[in-house]
Design a protein around this motif. Structure first.
Motif, PDB file in Angstrom:
ATOM      1  N   ALA A  40      37.564  28.926  35.418  1.00 15.43           N
ATOM      2  CA  ALA A  40      37.765  30.034  36.361  1.00 15.43           C
ATOM      3  C   ALA A  40      38.906  29.754  37.320  1.00 15.43           C
ATOM      4  O   ALA A  40      39.547  30.689  37.820  1.00 15.43           O
ATOM      5  CB  ALA A  40      36.475  30.282  37.137  1.00 15.43           C
ATOM      6  N   LYS A  41      39.192  28.486  37.585  1.00  8.21           N
ATOM      7  CA  LYS A  41      40.285  28.146  38.506  1.00  8.21           C
ATOM      8  C   LYS A  41      41.649  28.421  37.905  1.00  8.21           C
ATOM      9  O   LYS A  41      42.649  28.426  38.622  1.00  8.21           O
ATOM     10  CB  LYS A  41      40.182  26.672  38.896  1.00  8.21           C
ATOM     11  CG  LYS A  41      38.953  26.346  39.732  1.00  8.21           C
ATOM     12  CD  LYS A  41      38.889  24.877  40.074  1.00  8.21           C
ATOM     13  CE  LYS A  41      37.647  24.587  40.908  1.00  8.21           C
ATOM     14  NZ  LYS A  41      37.529  23.152  41.264  1.00  8.21           N
ATOM     15  N   ALA A  42      41.683  28.648  36.596  1.00  8.66           N
ATOM     16  CA  ALA A  42      42.962  28.956  35.948  1.00  8.66           C
ATOM     17  C   ALA A  42      43.265  30.438  35.984  1.00  8.66           C
ATOM     18  O   ALA A  42      44.347  30.860  35.593  1.00  8.66           O
ATOM     19  CB  ALA A  42      42.946  28.479  34.498  1.00  8.66           C
ATOM     20  N   VAL A  43      42.333  31.268  36.462  1.00  7.22           N
ATOM     21  CA  VAL A  43      42.525  32.716  36.526  1.00  7.22           C
ATOM     22  C   VAL A  43      42.874  33.099  37.949  1.00  7.22           C
ATOM     23  O   VAL A  43      42.013  33.081  38.830  1.00  7.22           O
ATOM     24  CB  VAL A  43      41.250  33.474  36.084  1.00  7.22           C
ATOM     25  CG1 VAL A  43      41.492  34.976  36.136  1.00  7.22           C
ATOM     26  CG2 VAL A  43      40.847  33.045  34.683  1.00  7.22           C
ATOM     27  N   PRO A  44      44.120  33.413  38.242  1.00  8.04           N
ATOM     28  CA  PRO A  44      44.509  33.777  39.605  1.00  8.04           C
ATOM     29  C   PRO A  44      43.907  35.108  40.023  1.00  8.04           C
ATOM     30  O   PRO A  44      43.789  36.020  39.215  1.00  8.04           O
ATOM     31  CB  PRO A  44      46.034  33.844  39.540  1.00  8.04           C
ATOM     32  CG  PRO A  44      46.330  34.175  38.109  1.00  8.04           C
ATOM     33  CD  PRO A  44      45.262  33.507  37.301  1.00  8.04           C
ATOM     34  N   LEU A  45      43.512  35.208  41.260  1.00 12.95           N
ATOM     35  CA  LEU A  45      42.934  36.438  41.784  1.00 12.95           C
ATOM     36  C   LEU A  45      43.933  37.167  42.664  1.00 12.95           C
ATOM     37  O   LEU A  45      44.707  36.562  43.393  1.00 12.95           O
ATOM     38  CB  LEU A  45      41.672  36.110  42.591  1.00 12.95           C
ATOM     39  CG  LEU A  45      40.568  35.402  41.810  1.00 12.95           C
ATOM     40  CD1 LEU A  45      39.379  35.142  42.731  1.00 12.95           C
ATOM     41  CD2 LEU A  45      40.126  36.222  40.611  1.00 12.95           C
ATOM     42  N   ARG A  46      43.891  38.472  42.599  1.00 12.43           N
ATOM     43  CA  ARG A  46      44.792  39.285  43.416  1.00 12.43           C
ATOM     44  C   ARG A  46      44.319  39.232  44.868  1.00 12.43           C
ATOM     45  O   ARG A  46      43.141  39.481  45.141  1.00 12.43           O
ATOM     46  CB  ARG A  46      44.797  40.718  42.915  1.00 12.43           C
ATOM     47  CG  ARG A  46      45.712  41.650  43.706  1.00 12.43           C
ATOM     48  CD  ARG A  46      45.660  43.045  43.131  1.00 12.43           C
ATOM     49  NE  ARG A  46      46.127  43.033  41.743  1.00 12.43           N
ATOM     50  CZ  ARG A  46      46.056  44.098  40.959  1.00 12.43           C
ATOM     51  NH1 ARG A  46      45.531  45.216  41.409  1.00 12.43           N
ATOM     52  NH2 ARG A  46      46.501  44.034  39.714  1.00 12.43           N
ATOM     53  N   PRO A  47      45.185  38.902  45.805  1.00 10.09           N
ATOM     54  CA  PRO A  47      44.775  38.825  47.212  1.00 10.09           C
ATOM     55  C   PRO A  47      44.155  40.128  47.682  1.00 10.09           C
ATOM     56  O   PRO A  47      44.661  41.210  47.414  1.00 10.09           O
ATOM     57  CB  PRO A  47      46.095  38.533  47.936  1.00 10.09           C
ATOM     58  CG  PRO A  47      46.986  37.930  46.885  1.00 10.09           C
ATOM     59  CD  PRO A  47      46.602  38.596  45.602  1.00 10.09           C
ATOM     60  N   GLY A  48      43.022  40.010  48.383  1.00  2.00           N
ATOM     61  CA  GLY A  48      42.367  41.171  48.963  1.00  2.00           C
ATOM     62  C   GLY A  48      41.485  41.923  48.003  1.00  2.00           C
ATOM     63  O   GLY A  48      40.822  42.874  48.377  1.00  2.00           O
ATOM     64  N   ARG A  49      41.457  41.500  46.736  1.00  2.00           N
ATOM     65  CA  ARG A  49      40.617  42.177  45.746  1.00  2.00           C
ATOM     66  C   ARG A  49      39.805  41.140  44.998  1.00  2.00           C
ATOM     67  O   ARG A  49      40.249  40.614  43.979  1.00  2.00           O
ATOM     68  CB  ARG A  49      41.466  42.993  44.769  1.00  2.00           C
ATOM     69  CG  ARG A  49      42.149  44.183  45.398  1.00  2.00           C
ATOM     70  CD  ARG A  49      42.816  45.028  44.337  1.00  2.00           C
ATOM     71  NE  ARG A  49      41.838  45.499  43.355  1.00  2.00           N
ATOM     72  CZ  ARG A  49      42.173  46.175  42.263  1.00  2.00           C
ATOM     73  NH1 ARG A  49      43.445  46.431  42.006  1.00  2.00           N
ATOM     74  NH2 ARG A  49      41.233  46.573  41.419  1.00  2.00           N
ATOM     75  N   PRO A  50      38.621  40.794  45.504  1.00  2.00           N
ATOM     76  CA  PRO A  50      37.805  39.785  44.848  1.00  2.00           C
ATOM     77  C   PRO A  50      37.537  40.161  43.400  1.00  2.00           C
ATOM     78  O   PRO A  50      37.113  41.267  43.091  1.00  2.00           O
ATOM     79  CB  PRO A  50      36.502  39.793  45.674  1.00  2.00           C
ATOM     80  CG  PRO A  50      36.897  40.362  46.994  1.00  2.00           C
ATOM     81  CD  PRO A  50      37.983  41.340  46.698  1.00  2.00           C
ATOM     82  N   GLY A  51      37.780  39.176  42.513  1.00  2.00           N
ATOM     83  CA  GLY A  51      37.514  39.414  41.106  1.00  2.00           C
ATOM     84  C   GLY A  51      38.632  40.122  40.378  1.00  2.00           C
ATOM     85  O   GLY A  51      38.587  40.287  39.173  1.00  2.00           O
TER      86      GLY A  51
END
Length: 281
Positions: free
Chosen positions: A250-261
């Motif tokens: 899961a740490k290899a999947v970047p998340l969009r700031p301000g949008r969890p998930g």
């Protein structure tokens, strides 16, 4: 600087994280190396192992019921009741076989996936190739050693251990005791059963069936206990390893700031934004 895998503080003087052995500055997952989700598969394998372990108990401890049925048959001189005991034990075995086959297939797939995932973990140092994650279960004689070595590799490199967790040794020792004990019990049962009268008529002949089930119970306790220990310890291993790998992946999947998930779209496939001030034709 902190390790991108486990979050521990690292020193520029040391080339790798002292906890998880990820090389300094390396990501949790090597870019471009495929990984496999093991969360759902791990749960399915754990459930299948638990079900197979529990379904072994009725057949393994059948002599407890067999003694009662043999005594009732002796009191009534009922040979059909003895035949019913044999049929009941066979049916319990037939219920167990599909469960253990399902568990075996799921465990082999799970073992291959978690071992293959190590290829994407910077700092992982497995000793056997992913091919042994499958062949190790199937090749005679090798299957007495190789599965334990593969799971040992996976446990060390997934759970950030320098040495093999004791739970792996407990699981595999219990497995070997179960397999060996089951074969010895089967041999002893066949030897004792061959000495029984096929169609008992006298009270003495009926009594031999009672003694047969009484003598069969003691040796069967060993594989039954070993089965429970092996099943319980392996379930814990499956859950811990699966959870640790899923967390790392899961740490290899970047998340969009301000949008969890929210997953950042692949730049190569993203639609370029319209240039300000241009008009459509």
């Amino acid at each position: 600087m902190r390790c991108q895998t486990c979050g521990d503080a690292t020193s520029p003087a040391i080339n790798e994280c002292q906890r998880c052995r990820t090389p300094l500055g390396q990501p949790a997952i090597a870019p471009g190396v495929p990984t496999y989700s093991v969360g759902g598969l791990g749960r399915a394998a754990a459930i299948a192992v638990g079900a197979a372990s529990l379904l072994y108990l009725p057949g393994g401890l059948f002599p407890v019921l067999g003694v009662r049925m043999a005594r009732a048959a002796a009191e009534r001189s009922d040979r059909d009741l003895l035949l019913g005991a044999v049929v009941a034990e066979v049916l319990l075995t037939l219920v167990y076989l599909p469960a253990v086959l399902t568990a075996t297939v799921l465990v082999i797939i799970w073992t291959w996936r978690v071992r293959t995932n190590l290829e994407a973990f910077p700092g992982a140092v497995p000793t056997l190739s992913p091919a042994w994650a499958i062949a190790g279960w199937l090749v005679p004689l090798a299957n007495l050693v190789v599965p334990a070595r593969v799971v040992s590799d996976v446990a060390r490199n997934s759970l950030w251990r320098r040495t093999t967790p004791a739970l792996v040794g407990l699981w595999w020792t219990a497995c070997l005791v179960f397999v060996g004990g089951e074969r010895i019990v089967t041999y002893l049962d066949e030897q004792r059963y061959s000495r029984l009268t096929e169609w008992p008529r006298s009270e003495t002949e009926f009594a031999t069936y009672v003694r047969y089930y009484q003598d069969a119970l003691g040796p069967r306790v060993i594989p039954v206990v070993a089965c429970l220990i092996a099943g319980a310890s392996f379930i814990v291993l499956i859950r811990r390893i699966s959870a640790a790998q899923q967390e790392r992946i899961a740490k290899a999947v970047p998340l969009r700031p301000g949008r969890p998930g929210g997953i950042v779209p692949d730049p190569a496939s993203a639609t370029p934004p319209a240039v300000a001030g241009t008009t459509g034709t």
